[in-house]
Design an enzyme around this catalytic site. Structure first.
Site, PDB file in Angstrom:
ATOM      1  N   GLU A 119      73.566  60.934  54.808  1.00 30.36           N
ATOM      2  CA  GLU A 119      73.012  61.301  53.502  1.00 30.36           C
ATOM      3  C   GLU A 119      72.672  60.116  52.608  1.00 30.36           C
ATOM      4  O   GLU A 119      71.668  60.144  51.886  1.00 30.36           O
ATOM      5  CB  GLU A 119      73.991  62.232  52.767  1.00 30.36           C
ATOM      6  CG  GLU A 119      74.023  63.670  53.295  1.00 30.36           C
ATOM      7  CD  GLU A 119      75.020  63.867  54.416  1.00 30.36           C
ATOM      8  OE1 GLU A 119      75.314  65.032  54.732  1.00 30.36           O
ATOM      9  OE2 GLU A 119      75.498  62.857  54.988  1.00 30.36           O
ATOM     10  N   ALA A 174      71.144  69.722  56.449  1.00 28.20           N
ATOM     11  CA  ALA A 174      70.262  70.367  55.472  1.00 28.20           C
ATOM     12  C   ALA A 174      68.816  70.405  55.958  1.00 28.20           C
ATOM     13  O   ALA A 174      68.340  69.488  56.630  1.00 28.20           O
ATOM     14  CB  ALA A 174      70.343  69.629  54.138  1.00 28.20           C
ATOM     15  N   GLU A 188      79.707  68.638  58.433  1.00 23.79           N
ATOM     16  CA  GLU A 188      80.572  69.175  57.381  1.00 23.79           C
ATOM     17  C   GLU A 188      80.958  70.623  57.666  1.00 23.79           C
ATOM     18  O   GLU A 188      82.099  71.039  57.423  1.00 23.79           O
ATOM     19  CB  GLU A 188      79.873  69.056  56.032  1.00 23.79           C
ATOM     20  CG  GLU A 188      79.723  67.617  55.573  1.00 23.79           C
ATOM     21  CD  GLU A 188      78.899  67.485  54.308  1.00 23.79           C
ATOM     22  OE1 GLU A 188      79.429  66.981  53.319  1.00 23.79           O
ATOM     23  OE2 GLU A 188      77.718  67.910  54.319  1.00 23.79           O
ATOM     24  N   GLY A 202      75.215  68.110  56.945  1.00 27.35           N
ATOM     25  CA  GLY A 202      75.850  69.394  56.698  1.00 27.35           C
ATOM     26  C   GLY A 202      76.329  70.086  57.958  1.00 27.35           C
ATOM     27  O   GLY A 202      77.235  70.928  57.906  1.00 27.35           O
TER      28      GLY A 202
END
Length: 260
Positions: free
Chosen positions: A133, A65, A113, A110
């Site tokens: 995170e 992110a 992911e 992310g």
């Protein structure tokens, strides 16, 4: 150059390349929307048999992110950004053709992911992985808490998520995060190309049905999974692809798949 580019080769391989060099492919709202759009465009192309997601940034697949952008968002804008992220994850998971993540350098948060949404995660030895995170007061939100334990088991997923520990390519391969580790001296992108060529040479119809059956194995009971496999086998057995495959085998000639 756009932050995300996409293209399709004559051999049926679709590419999504992340190009946000100034931010190591940090997933801004714009970047997320561009990836989603690129994937949807490739899916609509009937000639695409396999899709490869990669990065042109030297040291990173994606660092996750865009935290600088997040600092500037109020609560309402944060939730709108969240909607874009969820839409991207769902779009990637809904793809019917095989997908490959070619990972080099950093794949964090992310970014990892995003790679986990693909059917195959191919990495070279420059790659490193982590879900940091919890260290900034949030949880993985791009599928990490669901996709990672399904892939490597609950215990190892808990350890990686709760500690936020970063692992190198060799450890990621031992854990099962990485499916294919590129041979020494070969880049992730180069090895992913070779794998994609192999996949694209097979029946597109059979690949779609095989992927659907494999996905069912993750979420269904054995009995339901076998029923799904039987259903998809029966569908595959009456296709022009299967007739051509049998004919090519019996005639000892190269297969010529019908146009999808």
């Amino acid at each position: 150059m756009s932050d995300v580019t996409s293209c399709t080769t004559d051999s049926g391989i679709g590419y999504i390349r992340m190009n946000r060099h100034t931010a190591l492919n940090a997933l801004s709202v714009s970047q997320v929307q561009l990836i989603t759009k690129a994937m949807k465009q490739l899916v609509e192309d009937s000639g695409v048999r396999v899709i490869v997601i990669s990065s042109t940034v030297l040291n990173a697949f994606s660092v996750g992110a865009d935290l600088k952008e997040r600092l500037e968002l109020d609560s309402r804008a944060m939730m709108e950004a969240r909607g874009s992220s969820v839409a991207m994850t769902c779009a990637l998971l809904d793809v019917e053709v095989p997908t490959i993540a070619a990972v080099h350098g950093l794949a964090l948060g992310g970014g990892l992911e995003l790679a986990l949404t693909c059917d195959l995660l191919i990495a070279d030895r420059t790659a490193s992985f982590g879900l940091p995170e919890t260290g900034i007061g949030i949880i993985p939100g791009g599928g990490g808490t669901q996709l990672l334990p399904r892939k490597i088991g609950s215990g190892r997923a808990k350890e990686l998520i709760m500690t936020g520990r970063r692992i190198d390519a060799d450890e990621a391969y031992r854990y099962g995060v990485v499916d294919v580790l590129a041979p020494g001296g070969v880049s992730a992108a180069g090895h992913a190309d070779a794998v994609a060529i192999t996949i694209a040479a097979k029946s597109a119809t059979a690949q779609r049905n095989a992927k659907a059956a494999l996905r069912g194995s993750q979420y269904l009971t054995l009995a339901d999974g076998l029923a799904l496999e039987d259903q998809l086998w029966r569908v595959s057995a009456v296709t022009p692809d299967y007739r051509e495959g049998l004919a090519a085998f019996s005639q000892r000639r190269p297969v010529a798949w019908p146009q999808p």
